[in-house]
Motif scaffolding. Structure first.
Motif, PDB file in Angstrom:
ATOM      1  N   ALA A   1       0.838  -1.199   0.000  1.00 55.00           N
ATOM      2  CA  ALA A   1       0.000   0.000   0.000  1.00 55.00           C
ATOM      3  C   ALA A   1       0.874   1.250   0.000  1.00 55.00           C
ATOM      4  CB  ALA A   1      -0.939   0.005   1.214  1.00 55.00           C
ATOM      5  N   ALA A   2       1.973   1.210   0.784  1.00 49.23           N
ATOM      6  CA  ALA A   2       2.850   2.379   0.865  1.00 49.23           C
ATOM      7  C   ALA A   2       3.516   2.661  -0.480  1.00 49.23           C
ATOM      8  CB  ALA A   2       3.907   2.172   1.944  1.00 49.23           C
ATOM      9  N   ALA A   3       3.884   1.593  -1.195  1.00 53.72           N
ATOM     10  CA  ALA A   3       4.515   1.774  -2.518  1.00 53.72           C
ATOM     11  C   ALA A   3       3.539   2.456  -3.473  1.00 53.72           C
ATOM     12  CB  ALA A   3       4.957   0.428  -3.078  1.00 53.72           C
ATOM     13  N   VAL A   4       2.295   1.997  -3.465  1.00 56.58           N
ATOM     14  CA  VAL A   4       1.294   2.571  -4.372  1.00 56.58           C
ATOM     15  C   VAL A   4       0.955   4.008  -3.959  1.00 56.58           C
ATOM     16  CG1 VAL A   4      -1.114   2.389  -5.134  1.00 56.58           C
ATOM     17  CG2 VAL A   4       0.330   0.341  -5.036  1.00 56.58           C
ATOM     18  N   VAL A   5       0.685   4.198  -2.668  1.00 52.32           N
ATOM     19  CA  VAL A   5       0.301   5.527  -2.182  1.00 52.32           C
ATOM     20  C   VAL A   5       1.400   6.549  -2.461  1.00 52.32           C
ATOM     21  CG1 VAL A   5      -0.099   6.899  -0.093  1.00 52.32           C
ATOM     22  CG2 VAL A   5      -1.328   4.738  -0.423  1.00 52.32           C
ATOM     23  N   SER A   6       2.652   6.183  -2.166  1.00 46.89           N
ATOM     24  CA  SER A   6       3.708   7.177  -2.335  1.00 46.89           C
ATOM     25  C   SER A   6       3.860   7.550  -3.805  1.00 46.89           C
ATOM     26  CB  SER A   6       5.028   6.690  -1.738  1.00 46.89           C
ATOM     27  OG  SER A   6       5.534   5.625  -2.502  1.00 46.89           O
ATOM     28  N   MET A   7       3.609   6.595  -4.703  1.00 50.21           N
ATOM     29  CA  MET A   7       3.743   6.919  -6.127  1.00 50.21           C
ATOM     30  C   MET A   7       2.517   7.673  -6.662  1.00 50.21           C
ATOM     31  SD  MET A   7       6.623   6.542  -7.287  1.00 50.21           S
ATOM     32  CE  MET A   7       7.419   6.887  -5.782  1.00 50.21           C
ATOM     33  N   VAL A   8       1.323   7.397  -6.140  1.00 47.41           N
ATOM     34  CA  VAL A   8       0.162   8.221  -6.516  1.00 47.41           C
ATOM     35  C   VAL A   8       0.441   9.667  -6.077  1.00 47.41           C
ATOM     36  CG1 VAL A   8      -2.298   8.683  -6.098  1.00 47.41           C
ATOM     37  CG2 VAL A   8      -1.511   6.329  -6.432  1.00 47.41           C
ATOM     38  N   CYS A   9       1.014   9.819  -4.898  1.00 44.68           N
ATOM     39  CA  CYS A   9       1.318  11.165  -4.395  1.00 44.68           C
ATOM     40  C   CYS A   9       2.446  11.824  -5.192  1.00 44.68           C
ATOM     41  CB  CYS A   9       1.625  11.120  -2.898  1.00 44.68           C
ATOM     42  SG  CYS A   9       0.160  10.683  -1.926  1.00 44.68           S
ATOM     43  N   PHE A  10       3.382  11.019  -5.686  1.00 44.06           N
ATOM     44  CA  PHE A  10       4.430  11.558  -6.566  1.00 44.06           C
ATOM     45  C   PHE A  10       3.790  12.100  -7.849  1.00 44.06           C
ATOM     46  CE2 PHE A  10       7.812  10.577  -9.879  1.00 44.06           C
ATOM     47  CZ  PHE A  10       8.592  11.688  -9.590  1.00 44.06           C
TER      48      PHE A  10
ATOM     49  N   TYR B   1      -4.517  10.012 -10.904  1.00 47.09           N
ATOM     50  CA  TYR B   1      -5.351   9.010 -11.573  1.00 47.09           C
ATOM     51  C   TYR B   1      -4.516   8.190 -12.569  1.00 47.09           C
ATOM     52  CZ  TYR B   1      -9.070   6.682 -14.062  1.00 47.09           C
ATOM     53  OH  TYR B   1      -9.865   5.707 -14.612  1.00 47.09           O
ATOM     54  N   GLY B   2      -4.753   6.892 -12.568  1.00 43.67           N
ATOM     55  CA  GLY B   2      -4.116   6.010 -13.538  1.00 43.67           C
ATOM     56  C   GLY B   2      -3.011   5.153 -12.952  1.00 43.67           C
ATOM     57  N   VAL B   3      -2.360   5.655 -11.911  1.00 46.49           N
ATOM     58  CA  VAL B   3      -1.242   4.902 -11.319  1.00 46.49           C
ATOM     59  C   VAL B   3      -1.733   3.530 -10.854  1.00 46.49           C
ATOM     60  CG1 VAL B   3       0.474   4.829  -9.468  1.00 46.49           C
ATOM     61  CG2 VAL B   3      -0.047   7.010 -10.605  1.00 46.49           C
ATOM     62  N   ARG B   4      -2.832   3.535 -10.114  1.00 43.63           N
ATOM     63  CA  ARG B   4      -3.320   2.261  -9.549  1.00 43.63           C
ATOM     64  C   ARG B   4      -3.784   1.298 -10.636  1.00 43.63           C
ATOM     65  NH1 ARG B   4      -7.171   5.380  -6.046  1.00 43.63           N
ATOM     66  NH2 ARG B   4      -8.425   3.487  -6.026  1.00 43.63           N
ATOM     67  N   THR B   5      -4.427   1.830 -11.660  1.00 39.39           N
ATOM     68  CA  THR B   5      -4.874   0.964 -12.765  1.00 39.39           C
ATOM     69  C   THR B   5      -3.677   0.313 -13.458  1.00 39.39           C
ATOM     70  OG1 THR B   5      -6.876   2.262 -13.136  1.00 39.39           O
ATOM     71  CG2 THR B   5      -6.075   0.967 -14.996  1.00 39.39           C
ATOM     72  N   LEU B   6      -2.633   1.107 -13.702  1.00 43.35           N
ATOM     73  CA  LEU B   6      -1.459   0.571 -14.414  1.00 43.35           C
ATOM     74  C   LEU B   6      -0.725  -0.462 -13.565  1.00 43.35           C
ATOM     75  CD1 LEU B   6      -0.126   3.843 -16.116  1.00 43.35           C
ATOM     76  CD2 LEU B   6      -1.519   2.021 -17.148  1.00 43.35           C
ATOM     77  N   VAL B   7      -0.637  -0.209 -12.258  1.00 39.45           N
ATOM     78  CA  VAL B   7      -0.005  -1.182 -11.359  1.00 39.45           C
ATOM     79  C   VAL B   7      -0.804  -2.483 -11.362  1.00 39.45           C
ATOM     80  CG1 VAL B   7       0.528  -1.690  -8.935  1.00 39.45           C
ATOM     81  CG2 VAL B   7       1.089   0.559  -9.882  1.00 39.45           C
TER      82      VAL B   7
ATOM     83  N   ALA C   1       1.451   9.857 -14.417  1.00 40.37           N
ATOM     84  CA  ALA C   1       0.867   8.575 -13.995  1.00 40.37           C
ATOM     85  C   ALA C   1       1.734   7.408 -14.458  1.00 40.37           C
ATOM     86  CB  ALA C   1      -0.554   8.435 -14.534  1.00 40.37           C
ATOM     87  N   VAL C   2       2.202   7.491 -15.700  1.00 40.90           N
ATOM     88  CA  VAL C   2       3.031   6.408 -16.242  1.00 40.90           C
ATOM     89  C   VAL C   2       4.364   6.321 -15.484  1.00 40.90           C
ATOM     90  CG1 VAL C   2       4.408   5.754 -18.267  1.00 40.90           C
ATOM     91  CG2 VAL C   2       1.974   6.298 -18.528  1.00 40.90           C
ATOM     92  N   ALA C   3       5.001   7.469 -15.271  1.00 38.15           N
ATOM     93  CA  ALA C   3       6.287   7.470 -14.560  1.00 38.15           C
ATOM     94  C   ALA C   3       6.115   6.898 -13.156  1.00 38.15           C
ATOM     95  CB  ALA C   3       6.834   8.895 -14.483  1.00 38.15           C
ATOM     96  N   ALA C   4       5.097   7.360 -12.458  1.00 38.02           N
ATOM     97  CA  ALA C   4       4.861   6.903 -11.090  1.00 38.02           C
ATOM     98  C   ALA C   4       4.524   5.417 -11.063  1.00 38.02           C
ATOM     99  CB  ALA C   4       3.732   7.714 -10.457  1.00 38.02           C
TER     100      ALA C   4
ATOM    101  N   ASP D   1      -1.539   3.620 -23.660  1.00 36.10           N
ATOM    102  CA  ASP D   1      -1.183   5.029 -23.549  1.00 36.10           C
ATOM    103  C   ASP D   1      -2.180   5.749 -22.662  1.00 36.10           C
ATOM    104  OD1 ASP D   1      -3.066   7.019 -25.018  1.00 36.10           O
ATOM    105  OD2 ASP D   1      -2.867   5.387 -26.459  1.00 36.10           O
ATOM    106  N   VAL D   2      -1.668   6.720 -21.915  1.00 37.32           N
ATOM    107  CA  VAL D   2      -2.477   7.465 -20.951  1.00 37.32           C
ATOM    108  C   VAL D   2      -2.300   8.952 -21.252  1.00 37.32           C
ATOM    109  CG1 VAL D   2      -2.957   7.838 -18.499  1.00 37.32           C
ATOM    110  CG2 VAL D   2      -1.966   5.669 -19.251  1.00 37.32           C
ATOM    111  N   ALA D   3      -3.405   9.657 -21.472  1.00 34.80           N
ATOM    112  CA  ALA D   3      -3.294  11.045 -21.921  1.00 34.80           C
ATOM    113  C   ALA D   3      -4.497  11.880 -21.508  1.00 34.80           C
ATOM    114  CB  ALA D   3      -3.159  11.078 -23.445  1.00 34.80           C
ATOM    115  N   THR D   4      -4.221  13.118 -21.122  1.00 36.21           N
ATOM    116  CA  THR D   4      -5.296  14.109 -20.973  1.00 36.21           C
ATOM    117  C   THR D   4      -5.569  14.633 -22.382  1.00 36.21           C
ATOM    118  OG1 THR D   4      -3.530  15.706 -20.532  1.00 36.21           O
ATOM    119  CG2 THR D   4      -4.732  14.860 -18.622  1.00 36.21           C
ATOM    120  N   LEU D   5      -6.243  13.799 -23.177  1.00 30.49           N
ATOM    121  CA  LEU D   5      -6.227  14.039 -24.622  1.00 30.49           C
ATOM    122  C   LEU D   5      -7.341  14.928 -25.148  1.00 30.49           C
ATOM    123  CD1 LEU D   5      -4.203  13.162 -26.817  1.00 30.49           C
ATOM    124  CD2 LEU D   5      -5.863  11.457 -27.528  1.00 30.49           C
TER     125      LEU D   5
END
Ligand code: BES
Ligand code: MN
Ligand code: ZN
Length: 483
Positions: free
Chosen positions: A161-170, A469-475, A279-282, A356-360
């Motif tokens: 949970a900490a790994a996911v949370v810290s990267m969503v926050c990143f 948004y998107g970090v958790r889906t990609l993980v 989101a992709v980087a995180a 691909d993930v985009a604010t398109l």
């Protein structure tokens, strides 16, 4: 975020305890003892406060017993609680005790798989603040969460949970950062320093390297800014990888619209136009930290869409690395132009899936509103896989169609395709069909996060501003591909 188990309400050393109630003020499991401790008046106090136990409701009561946490936060769980409802309830509970640095809870004691992880995520995500530019910000102690009667395997759950949370926050930090301090190269370097610590290899192309690699979309879009564009490539290679996922993120560090300049109203939030890249980087870093057995290659297409002397013009034509030519109908449809470069590279890679993930497009935001992302894919099964990952991760998304007979509205009279859709309606679909030109029949899914990447209102653990948004889906997707 740190988590540990405690035996009972009275052994908790927390500032606040969060407990749940169902409609009709029916206490959730593990709650009775706490309510009893704070006295019979709790129920009438809750009734007076109009608290019934509906999803999203919160009430705060003092703990007069002198033992255990000073504050008792009661959150409504509603009548059809699922994992995301629990995550949201946990977040709402934390926001009702904003100052608490140690939080105890019994919320995980519901009959749902993954409850402990969801509760930790909800509480920790709701605790996020972006205070880099608050001159009076005070240092905050790390957040500690005590699960009253928590599971035996809490250490593993808490670590994940900490790994996911810290990267969503990143990702949130990257989106919330003002564009002034986040030129394409600066964003890439910032991501690189975090990625390197997780053992991820990366390279950043700029200047002549972009020319050499034929990154013509980035060069065209970035031409109007003194802050030059960049393509960043990250690679996470686990031992004995079960699958290979390629991710692409739109990283427009600011979208003014270019010569087809946006109105003030629409330009106001455009520092968030790099949320896909964030989101992709995180996600890659989270996937690496979790040790997921899926190889991930990520491309971040980074540029600034301004209107300096080198800016591209409407009616310019871009020739891409794969030979495809594109007429620029509107410089504000820049996202698909930079994504095309990355999709060319991705399509040359041997892989199981490209996402691909985009604010398109504003059009997808119009269609689904501010909370839901649009999923687009030629292949229904692939769309379902990503839809399922989003559902499991608790990120709201909806699959939209890609009708082949709409392709004609991407046609151009001077080039192969045009970056504007020939009719007024269905612009999200038009953009997805445009992207498809660059992937042909490779396994590919497009997620348009124009709505949920950046929000105006705070709700439970989703806070105003960049959402991650998107970090958790990609993980979740990478994990599911590892089997
Ligand atoms: N970055 C925007 C899309 C966007 C809009 C994201 C609102 C988040 C919130 C994108 O680059 C854009 O400007 N798209 C245009 C395309 C149009 C000019 C064909 C749009 O959707 O209006
Ligand atoms: Mn734009
Ligand atoms: Zn844009």
């Amino acid at each position: 975020m740190q988590a540990r188990n405690v035996r009972s309400f009275t052994t908790a050393s927390a500032d606040a305890v969060i407990v749940g109630m169902y409609p009709g003020r029916r206490p959730a499991a593990g709650t009775d003892a706490i309510l009893k401790a704070i006295g019979r008046w709790a129920h009438s106090a809750l009734e007076k406060a109009g608290f019934d136990g509906d999803a999203g409701q919160t009430a705060t009561l003092p703990n007069p017993t002198g033992s255990g946490p000073a504050q008792v936060v009661i959150v409504g769980l509603g009548s059809d609680l699922d994992l995301e409802g629990l995550r949201a309830a946990a977040g709402a509970g934390k926001r009702a005790a904003p100052k608490a640095r140690v939080v105890a809870t019994t919320l995980h004691r519901v009959d749902l798989d993954g409850a402990s992880g969801a509760v930790l995520e909800g509480i920790a995500l709701a605790d996020y603040v972006f205070e880099t530019y608050k001159s009076k910000a005070e240092a905050r102690a790390a957040l500690e969460i005590e699960l009253i009667g928590g599971p035996k395997d809490l250490p593993t759950i808490a670590e994940n949970a900490a790994a996911v949370v810290s990267m969503v926050c990143f990702a949130r930090d990257l989106v919330n950062e003002p564009p002034k301090t986040q030129a394409p190269a600066a964003l890439a370097e910032r991501v690189g320093s975090v990625a390197a610590r997780a053992g991820i290899a990366y390279e950043i192309w700029s200047g002549d390297e972009l020319v050499d690699h034929g990154m013509t979309g980035l060069l065209a879009v970035g031409g109007g800014s003194e802050r030059v564009p960049a393509m960043m490539r990250l690679e996470y290679t686990p031992r004995r990888a079960k699958a290979h996922l390629v991710l692409i993120g739109k990283g427009i560090v600011f979208d003014s619209g270019g010569l087809n300049i946006k109105s003030s109203e629409f330009m106001a939030t455009m520092k968030s136009d790099m949320a896909g890249a964030a989101a992709v980087a995180a996600a890659v870093v989270a996937i690496a930290r979790l040790g997921v057995k899926t190889k991930v290659t990520a491309y971040l297409a980074l540029a600034e869409n301004l209107l300096g002397g080198g800016a591209q013009r409407p009616s310019d034509v871009i020739t891409y690395r794969n030979g495809t030519t594109v007429e620029v109908g509107n410089t504000d449809a820049e996202g698909r132009l930079v994504m095309a470069d990355a999709l060319c590279l991705a399509s040359e890679t041997e892989c199981d899936l490209i996402v691909d993930v985009a604010t398109l497009t504003g059009a997808t935001k119009v269609a689904l509103g501010p909370k839901i992302a649009g999923i687009y894919a030629r292949d229904d099964d692939l769309a379902h896989r990503v839809q399922h990952a989003a559902d499991s991760a608790g990120e709201r998304a909806w699959t939209l169609p890609m009708p082949a007979d709409y392709r004609k509205w991407n046609e151009s009279s001077v080039a192969d395709v045009k970056n504007t859709f020939g009719i007024r309606y269905g612009g999200g679909i038009g953009a997805a069909l445009f992207l498809e030109e660059f992937v042909k029949d490779k396994p590919w899914v497009h997620i348009d996060i124009a709505g949920p990447a950046y929000v105006e209102d705070t709700e439970h653990y989703i806070l105003k501003g960049g959402t991650g948004y998107g970090v958790r889906t990609l993980v979740e997707l990478a994990s599911s591909m590892a089997g």
